[in-house]
Design a protein around this motif. Structure first.
Motif, mmCIF file in Angstrom:
data_model
loop_
_atom_site.group_PDB
_atom_site.id
_atom_site.type_symbol
_atom_site.label_atom_id
_atom_site.label_comp_id
_atom_site.label_asym_id
_atom_site.label_seq_id
_atom_site.Cartn_x
_atom_site.Cartn_y
_atom_site.Cartn_z
ATOM 1 N N ALA A 1 0.835 -1.204 0.000
ATOM 2 C CA ALA A 1 0.000 0.000 0.000
ATOM 3 C C ALA A 1 0.869 1.253 0.000
ATOM 4 O O ALA A 1 0.554 2.250 -0.668
ATOM 5 N N MET A 2 1.971 1.239 0.764
ATOM 6 C CA MET A 2 2.884 2.383 0.759
ATOM 7 C C MET A 2 3.601 2.513 -0.583
ATOM 8 O O MET A 2 3.807 3.624 -1.086
ATOM 9 N N LEU A 3 3.988 1.369 -1.175
ATOM 10 C CA LEU A 3 4.648 1.421 -2.473
ATOM 11 C C LEU A 3 3.748 2.063 -3.528
ATOM 12 O O LEU A 3 4.193 2.865 -4.350
ATOM 13 N N GLU A 4 2.471 1.698 -3.515
ATOM 14 C CA GLU A 4 1.558 2.168 -4.552
ATOM 15 C C GLU A 4 1.422 3.686 -4.569
ATOM 16 O O GLU A 4 1.133 4.270 -5.616
ATOM 17 N N ASN A 5 1.595 4.313 -3.438
ATOM 18 C CA ASN A 5 1.370 5.756 -3.352
ATOM 19 C C ASN A 5 2.640 6.580 -3.518
ATOM 20 O O ASN A 5 2.591 7.806 -3.397
ATOM 21 N N LEU A 6 3.775 5.938 -3.775
ATOM 22 C CA LEU A 6 4.992 6.691 -4.074
ATOM 23 C C LEU A 6 4.871 7.325 -5.452
ATOM 24 O O LEU A 6 4.277 6.755 -6.380
ATOM 25 N N LEU A 7 5.452 8.518 -5.605
ATOM 26 C CA LEU A 7 5.367 9.256 -6.864
ATOM 27 C C LEU A 7 6.606 8.998 -7.710
ATOM 28 O O LEU A 7 7.731 8.980 -7.211
ATOM 29 N N VAL A 8 6.352 8.801 -8.997
ATOM 30 C CA VAL A 8 7.420 8.564 -9.970
ATOM 31 C C VAL A 8 7.094 9.354 -11.234
ATOM 32 O O VAL A 8 5.933 9.401 -11.661
ATOM 33 N N GLU A 9 8.111 9.962 -11.805
ATOM 34 C CA GLU A 9 7.936 10.645 -13.084
ATOM 35 C C GLU A 9 8.293 9.678 -14.204
ATOM 36 O O GLU A 9 9.471 9.351 -14.409
ATOM 37 N N PRO A 10 7.301 9.147 -14.953
ATOM 38 C CA PRO A 10 7.593 8.154 -15.996
ATOM 39 C C PRO A 10 8.477 8.732 -17.096
ATOM 40 O O PRO A 10 8.489 9.949 -17.350
ATOM 41 N N GLY A 11 9.219 7.865 -17.734
ATOM 42 C CA GLY A 11 10.019 8.301 -18.871
ATOM 43 C C GLY A 11 9.147 8.712 -20.041
ATOM 44 O O GLY A 11 8.039 8.213 -20.220
ATOM 45 N N GLU A 12 9.646 9.632 -20.820
ATOM 46 C CA GLU A 12 8.878 10.125 -21.963
ATOM 47 C C GLU A 12 8.775 9.051 -23.038
ATOM 48 O O GLU A 12 9.695 8.250 -23.242
ATOM 49 N N ALA A 13 7.641 9.034 -23.705
ATOM 50 C CA ALA A 13 7.397 8.044 -24.751
ATOM 51 C C ALA A 13 8.341 8.280 -25.927
ATOM 52 O O ALA A 13 8.739 9.421 -26.205
ATOM 53 N N PRO A 14 8.724 7.230 -26.644
ATOM 54 C CA PRO A 14 9.603 7.407 -27.799
ATOM 55 C C PRO A 14 8.898 8.139 -28.929
ATOM 56 O O PRO A 14 7.664 8.173 -28.993
ATOM 57 N N ALA A 15 9.695 8.764 -29.789
ATOM 58 C CA ALA A 15 9.134 9.464 -30.947
ATOM 59 C C ALA A 15 8.445 8.443 -31.849
ATOM 60 O O ALA A 15 9.051 7.474 -32.296
ATOM 61 N N ARG A 16 7.172 8.666 -32.109
ATOM 62 C CA ARG A 16 6.398 7.665 -32.834
ATOM 63 C C ARG A 16 5.283 8.331 -33.616
ATOM 64 O O ARG A 16 4.659 9.286 -33.156
ATOM 65 N N VAL A 17 5.041 7.819 -34.822
ATOM 66 C CA VAL A 17 3.931 8.261 -35.658
ATOM 67 C C VAL A 17 3.042 7.048 -35.904
ATOM 68 O O VAL A 17 3.508 6.016 -36.379
ATOM 69 N N ILE A 18 1.761 7.162 -35.567
ATOM 70 C CA ILE A 18 0.814 6.063 -35.728
ATOM 71 C C ILE A 18 -0.213 6.461 -36.772
ATOM 72 O O ILE A 18 -0.828 7.523 -36.687
ATOM 73 N N VAL A 19 -0.397 5.590 -37.765
ATOM 74 C CA VAL A 19 -1.316 5.848 -38.869
ATOM 75 C C VAL A 19 -2.360 4.747 -38.894
ATOM 76 O O VAL A 19 -2.013 3.561 -38.932
ATOM 77 N N ASN A 20 -3.633 5.119 -38.852
ATOM 78 C CA ASN A 20 -4.731 4.171 -39.017
ATOM 79 C C ASN A 20 -5.122 4.185 -40.487
ATOM 80 O O ASN A 20 -5.735 5.142 -40.970
ATOM 81 N N SER A 21 -4.767 3.119 -41.204
ATOM 82 C CA SER A 21 -4.986 3.084 -42.643
ATOM 83 C C SER A 21 -6.463 2.996 -43.006
ATOM 84 O O SER A 21 -6.853 3.332 -44.134
ATOM 85 N N ARG A 22 -7.321 2.562 -42.082
ATOM 86 C CA ARG A 22 -8.746 2.430 -42.395
ATOM 87 C C ARG A 22 -9.488 3.750 -42.258
ATOM 88 O O ARG A 22 -10.350 4.076 -43.075
#
Length: 361
Positions: A234-255
């Motif tokens: 329960a104590m672990l769950e409430n610790l704050l962490v700054e997640p790493g930034e997502a990688p550069a990515r382009v997503i295309v929905n062809s439909r």
């Protein structure tokens, strides 16, 4: 300076997330259950008598209740339907608790509205019965059919739900209380995030408490006693962490033509020309009339016209390190559609000028 420090702290806190929002505890998971049953009480929208499994199920059920149907008698099943049941058994679910179930028609029943599910077992992947389901269905869909065969349907009336419709009869053993370590699995594996989770836990719980197993898992030393381990997690769950930034990515929905571009997408120096070629083909018909007193015949002569027009082909230049805003602004200035943007991005990727991962789904 003080105002700047306050703003920096606020922005840092806003970017931080709780560990419980970015990880899951290994072994703490739900389990899928499946079952087969009968729904009765339908208003003439049940399975037809041609469904052999429904007829057999009905006869077996009545035989258990002391009602024997002769073999040469085929019951009419307008008010009954065979259904499949599905549910998720939450972690730590104990006997006596209730869970929601989904009921789906198996035969040719047109609607389950107003039906009642008879007592049916729900089994896990190991074939053991973990819950018993029964209750009145809630159907969000509606269907109506005319005598001429016309039919109107809203949503899907052949699927319904029973909130709290199954009672748990057996609990699933959990490895949570059998080890002195707890493994945290990142929802989105990332080496930077895993490192920051380890640093946050060691900073608050003591050096050496956590260590990274890989880019997606962190092992944490925890008390062996169940009560202390629950408090520790329960104590672990409430610790704050700054997640790493997502990688550069382009997503295309062809439909659908939807394009999603991450904030870190950049373009290396490149010149792009955007234009289109339009070819118009028209067909016209004329009449060929022979001379007077001749033996000729009047005929229809087709006449085809082909016109080729080319729009202006503007060219725009991407400077080194061009960011997302610059790419979108340049494409909008030349009036490119989303489909054209996809083509431009694919061309930049082939040319090696797109510094991002291009995913087509």
């Amino acid at each position: 300076m003080l105002l700047g420090l306050v703003l920096l702290l606020v922005s840092s806190a806003a970017a931080a997330e709780r560990i419980k929002d970015i990880v899951s505890v290994a072994g703490v998971r739900s389990n899928q259950l499946i079952g087969y049953g009968l729904v009765v009480g339908l208003d003439g929208t049940g399975d037809s008598s041609s469904q052999p499994f429904t007829v057999q199920s009905l006869k077996n059920m009545l035989a258990q209740l002391g009602v024997v149907i002769p073999p040469n008698v085929k019951p009419q099943l307008k008010n009954a339907a065979a259904v499949m049941l599905s549910a998720d058994l939450p972690p730590f679910a104990k006997p006596g608790q209730t869970i929601d179930i989904t009921v789906s028609s198996l035969g040719n029943s047109k609607s389950l509205r107003g039906g009642t599910l008879l007592m049916s077992p729900l089994k896990g992947a190991d074939g053991q019965v973990y819950a018993i389901a029964q209750g009145n269905l809630i159907v969000g869909g509606f269907g109506a059919e005319g005598a001429d065969g016309s039919r109107v349907s809203v949503n899907v009336p052949s699927v319904g739900r029973i909130p709290g419709g199954a009672t748990v009869e057996r609990s699933v053993p959990s490895p949570f209380d059998s080890s002195d370590t707890v493994t945290l699995n990142l929802n989105t594996p990332d080496f930077t995030t895993a490192t920051r989770v380890v640093e946050s836990i060691n900073r608050n719980m003591g050096k050496g408490t956590a260590m990274a197993l890989d880019g997606g898992s962190v092992s944490v030393h925890a008390p062996l006693d169940a009560t202390n381990k629950v408090m520790f997690v329960a104590m672990l769950e409430n610790l704050l962490v700054e997640p790493g930034e997502a990688p550069a990515r382009v997503i295309v929905n062809s439909r659908t033509g939807t394009v999603v571009i991450g904030s870190h997408v950049k373009v290396m120096p490149a010149a792009v020309s955007h234009g289109s070629l339009t070819v118009t083909i028209s067909e016209a018909y004329g009449v060929s009339q022979p001379l007077p007193f001749s033996d000729g015949e009047t005929v229809v002569v087709p006449s085809s016209g082909v016109e080729v027009s080319e729009e202006g082909s503007p060219m725009f230049l991407f400077e080194p390190g061009t960011t997302l805003n610059d790419v979108v602004r340049a494409v909008n200035q030349v009036g490119a559609a989303p489909g054209d943007l996809v083509a431009i991005l694919e061309a930049l990727k082939v040319a090696g000028a797109l510094r991002a991962e291009l995913l087509v789904i």
